[in-house]
Write an enzyme that holds these catalytic residues in place. Structure first.
Site, PDB file in Angstrom:
ATOM      1  N   LYS A  41       0.572  -0.941   0.109  1.00 46.33           N
ATOM      2  CA  LYS A  41       0.046   0.306   0.075  1.00 46.33           C
ATOM      3  C   LYS A  41       0.862   0.914   0.224  1.00 46.33           C
ATOM      4  CE  LYS A  41       0.659   1.335   4.245  1.00 46.33           C
ATOM      5  NZ  LYS A  41       0.579   2.282   5.611  1.00 46.33           N
ATOM      6  N   THR A  42       2.098   0.882   0.363  1.00 49.53           N
ATOM      7  CA  THR A  42       2.887   2.433   0.535  1.00 49.53           C
ATOM      8  C   THR A  42       3.147   2.585  -0.664  1.00 49.53           C
ATOM      9  OG1 THR A  42       3.591   1.720   3.407  1.00 49.53           O
ATOM     10  CG2 THR A  42       4.635   3.258   1.268  1.00 49.53           C
ATOM     11  N   ASP A 229      -3.364   7.802   4.976  1.00 49.57           N
ATOM     12  CA  ASP A 229      -2.225   6.635   5.177  1.00 49.57           C
ATOM     13  C   ASP A 229      -3.537   5.990   6.826  1.00 49.57           C
ATOM     14  OD1 ASP A 229      -0.846   4.816   4.990  1.00 49.57           O
ATOM     15  OD2 ASP A 229       0.146   5.088   5.049  1.00 49.57           O
ATOM     16  N   GLU A 230      -3.908   4.657   6.684  1.00 42.96           N
ATOM     17  CA  GLU A 230      -3.492   3.670   7.582  1.00 42.96           C
ATOM     18  C   GLU A 230      -5.383   5.089   8.196  1.00 42.96           C
ATOM     19  OE1 GLU A 230      -2.424   1.686   8.544  1.00 42.96           O
ATOM     20  OE2 GLU A 230       0.178   1.733   8.644  1.00 42.96           O
ATOM     21  N   GLN A 260      -7.002  -4.768  10.280  1.00 43.47           N
ATOM     22  CA  GLN A 260      -5.538  -4.228  11.111  1.00 43.47           C
ATOM     23  C   GLN A 260      -5.844  -2.838  11.755  1.00 43.47           C
ATOM     24  OE1 GLN A 260      -1.863  -4.333   9.702  1.00 43.47           O
ATOM     25  NE2 GLN A 260      -3.306  -4.928   7.333  1.00 43.47           N
ATOM     26  N   ARG A 606       2.699 -10.734  10.591  1.00 40.62           N
ATOM     27  CA  ARG A 606       3.851 -10.631  10.548  1.00 40.62           C
ATOM     28  C   ARG A 606       4.818 -11.274   9.703  1.00 40.62           C
ATOM     29  NH1 ARG A 606       2.314  -6.036   9.824  1.00 40.62           N
ATOM     30  NH2 ARG A 606       0.754  -7.413   9.313  1.00 40.62           N
TER      31      ARG A 606
END
Length: 762
Positions: A41-42, A229-230, A260, A606
């Site tokens: 996504k970044t 973002d986020e 998340q 993770r």
């Protein structure tokens, strides 16, 4: 609207998959980029910014780009610089919510009753100011600590509430209804000081936009594009602020993952991302589902788990990577064995040339790290704690150990200095200086000098009485040390000193975590015969920590792990009550359990190559052994992607079971452990001989000892609606039965989930 099809010479599109490209090129109108874990996504968000600037759809100064951390903002600038060069330097509105809010507020400070050079208070200054205001209002600051008021005000500001918005219900949360009045006084005092706290930076900015339409129109016209973002981590005030700014052009692109959203405890609201399409009709949702991090088994296990949540937008992660290993579930007998087993697994990875820096251990709460740390120190494995201190470096642990040191050794001046006014007892710096002066003159330790001072007129009032009480307490604790075991002595000292009460009075998440750490400290002390033995162990641990260097295992909470990745991940302590946490199950209802499940999803994702989940059949809780039920999240993992295993140390035996067959890999646990007392540690043996071990009550027949597997067969003599008795929780009625696990509504303890072997028919 989607911008024209990309030409081959668009370097920022290189390496992007089709959904990522679509997210970059859909420049007009509201866009929700629903980006799963590890889906790049970044890269997509940065490429979108570069595309808008390079195609001259907007000048850099006409773009509002919001991140949650300064690190994320810097990373975005660096990536864009590599794509489009110096143009990125002209982006004054790229930063965190608070930095952008401060910039906006300084430009219009006078409209909020401030000057443009206002001061931003840090936490210490804020607490100091609140303490002054609480004392001025004649409020008992022990019963209603200023820190508790600070947390409440921060919560209100995160919700976008000014003092005028606080109703009677909210006001009642502090000092018997004085919450709203204290909030009002605090805000007025801040204006007098020409100051803001961090919450004000956005609350004032929101108020500015709501109350001054010309200012709102100015920023709505300025920002041609908004990128966030986020987005799943936004709180109410951030959400309202963004929605106002985006209402005119509606060119807002929010990037996030509802699966998340794990920060409700600091104000984040998952509902913000869930209602994006309602807030912005006609919004386009683009799902990034191709994962570049984890193997198919890991992704399938995480996706199967999160499917159990009802409040989600939905997506399915996939990868082009090879299958890899299944997610392993390892059941062990108790907490110490869990630490031993994880240590053995890591040593095996080292033998395969895996770097310790490629390994992470994720825990639900910080107190869980203590047994792992002790084990790693004993076998020489380097480790580091991320997002916090090592167990014995934490302030509350150092304070407790200082109390124990002065009990053990009266001449320990450093320990006395640390605890003389902790918790606050009115013994200030001047009083301590006088104690030092007497100690130097008489050539005696500080504790003896203090004992001499209380019989003089050197001190008066509260300081003299408090010092006298402390001296008497220390003498009494030394007498008790001769008869009490170290763990009981520690509990006595923490209670009598007021240290426990001070943390309980704070009523904050941070204070609750510190109390858990102190409970873990007392549990650790059960393994030592004398206080001196334990303090020697701590000294050796601290010396070992000071010499650590080179590659190391990472230990952290799951919250701290968000955004990170490792080749090998161990998820420890997956038992109901630990994970999901007991607080979530008791206080938060379905919403809290769903957030705990999202946290489990984050933990599993993770891992790049291998994820191992461990749980223990028994945990020490408040100094007593208690049986533990495997986390409900384990039973929700899809069988075809799981391999379950149970082992016992001491060479007893090992069983493995294919999860897809739904066999109970631990059905023979009780039988296998008969006659194994030599394989258990001294703490277990002491508890067993003293009757403190209550995992297997004496009234339960040997054959009825609890199995700790999944899907174990339940007792035939129990049924829903039956009244039963549990030795810890008392009488209750069975509400639901799942295998050998019961949901019981107890008369005094409320609803609990217990093993059927621990109840009798009442």
């Amino acid at each position: 609207m989607t911008h024209n099809a990309p030409a081959p010479n668009y370097p920022w599109l290189n390496g992007l998959n089709p959904p990522q490209r679509e997210a970059v090129l859909t420049t007009e109108g509201p866009v929700l980029m629903l980006a799963g874990a590890g889906t790049g996504k970044t890269a997509a968000l940065t490429a979108r910014l570069a595309h808008i600037i390079a195609e001259r759809l907007a000048w850099p100064s006409e773009i509002l780009a919001v991140t949650f951390t300064n690190k994320a903002a810097r990373e975005m600038k660096e990536r864009m610089g590599r794509m489009i060069g110096d143009a990125v330097e002209g982006m004054p509105w790229l930063g965190t919510f608070h930095s952008i809010g401060a910039k906006m507020l300084r430009k219009h400070a006078e409209l909020m009753g401030l000057k443009s050079n206002f001061t931003i208070l840090d936490t210490d200054d804020q607490l100091r100011l609140l303490k002054q205001l609480v004392q001025a209002a004649n409020i008992d600051d022990k019963r209603f600590p200023p820190k508790s008021l600070a947390g409440l005000i921060d919560k209100w500001k995160n919700k976008g509430l000014t003092p005028a918005d606080i109703d009677k219900g909210e006001s009642a949360l502090y000092a018997d209804g004085k919450g709203q009045a204290m909030y009002t006084v605090y805000q007025a005092r801040l204006r007098e000081l020409n100051a803001c706290d961090f919450g004000d930076l956005l609350l004032h900015s929101l108020t500015l936009l709501k109350n001054h339409r010309d200012v709102l129109a100015e920023y709505q016209a300025k920002f041609k594009y908004i990128l966030v973002d986020e987005y799943q981590d936004t709180n109410a005030v951030q959400y309202l602020w963004l929605r106002l700014l985006a209402q005119q052009r509606k060119n807002i692109c929010c990037v996030g993952d509802d699966d998340q959203s794990i920060y409700s405890w600091r104000g984040a609201e998952v509902a913000n991302i869930l209602r994006f399409e309602k807030d912005f009709p006609g919004a386009k949702t683009i799902r990034l589902e191709q994962n570049y991090r984890s193997t198919p088994h890991i992704l399938a296990a995480a996706s199967g788990l999160i499917d159990a949540n009802s409040g989600r937008l939905g997506k399915t992660l996939w990868t082009e990577l090879d299958g890899g290993e299944k997610v392993r579930i390892i059941g062990v007998w108790d907490g110490p064995e869990e630490a031993r087993r994880i240590g053995e697994e890591i040593e095996a990875l080292q033998y395969k040339q895996v770097s310790l820096s490629d390994i992470a251990i994720l825990v639900r709460a910080q107190f869980q790290t203590r047994e792992l740390e002790d084990r790693f120190i004993s076998i020489g494995l380097n480790y580091k704690i991320v997002g916090g201190f090592r167990f014995y470096e934490r302030a509350e642990i150092r304070d407790a150990i200082a109390y124990l040191r002065i009990v053990n050794q009266p001449a320990d001046d450093l320990a006395f200095e640390r605890i003389v006014n902790v918790p606050k007892r009115g013994i200030g710096d001047k009083a301590v200086e006088k104690i030092h002066r007497i100690a130097r003159a008489e050539r005696v330790p500080l504790s003896l000098a203090a004992a001499q001072m209380v019989g003089t007129d050197e001190l008066t009032g509260k300081a003299r009485k408090s010092l006298a009480d402390l001296v008497i307490d220390i003498a009494r604790w030394r007498d008790s040390a001769a008869t009490l075991p170290p763990s009981a002595l520690a509990e006595l000292v923490l209670e009598d000193s007021g240290y426990t009460a001070a943390l309980q009075a704070e009523r904050s998440v941070e204070a609750s975590g510190r109390l858990e750490n102190l409970k873990e400290l007392t549990r650790a002390m059960e393994e030592y015969e004398t206080l001196g033995d334990f303090l020697e162990h701590v000294s050796l641990v601290m010396d070992n920590e000071s010499r650590d260097s080179g590659e190391s295992i990472t230990i952290m909470t799951i919250h701290a792990a968000k955004g990170l990745e490792y080749r090998h991940v161990f998820c420890a302590g997956w038992e109901d009550g630990v994970f999901p946490s007991q607080r979530a199950m008791d206080e938060g209802g379905l919403a809290s359990v769903e957030e705990e499940r999202r946290l489990a999803y984050v933990a599993i994702t993770r891992a790049r190559e291998k994820c191992t989940i461990t749980h223990a059949a028994n945990r020490r809780i408040y100094g007593q052994w208690t049986s533990s039920i495997p986390s409900r999240f384990i039973t929700e993992l899809p069988p075809e992607h799981i391999e379950a295993e149970q082992t016992m140390t001491g060479g007893a035996s090992m069983w493995r079971a294919n999860w897809s067959e739904r066999e109970d890999p631990f059905a023979h646990l009780a039988a296998a452990n008969q006659g194994r007392s030599n394989a258990r540690g001294p703490g277990w043996q002491r508890a067993a001989t003293s009757g403190g071990f209550n995992a297997v009550p004496s009234r339960v027949a040997e054959a009825d000892k609890p199995a700790v597997g999944f899907g174990a067969k339940g007792r035939s003599d129990l049924a829903v609606g039956m009244r039963v008795f549990h030795e810890k929780f008392g009488y209750g009625v069975i509400e639901d039965i799942e295998g050998n696990k019961l949901e019981i509504e107890f008369e005094t303890a409320g609803r609990k989930r217990v093993m059927d072997s621990f109840v009798g028919v009442g």
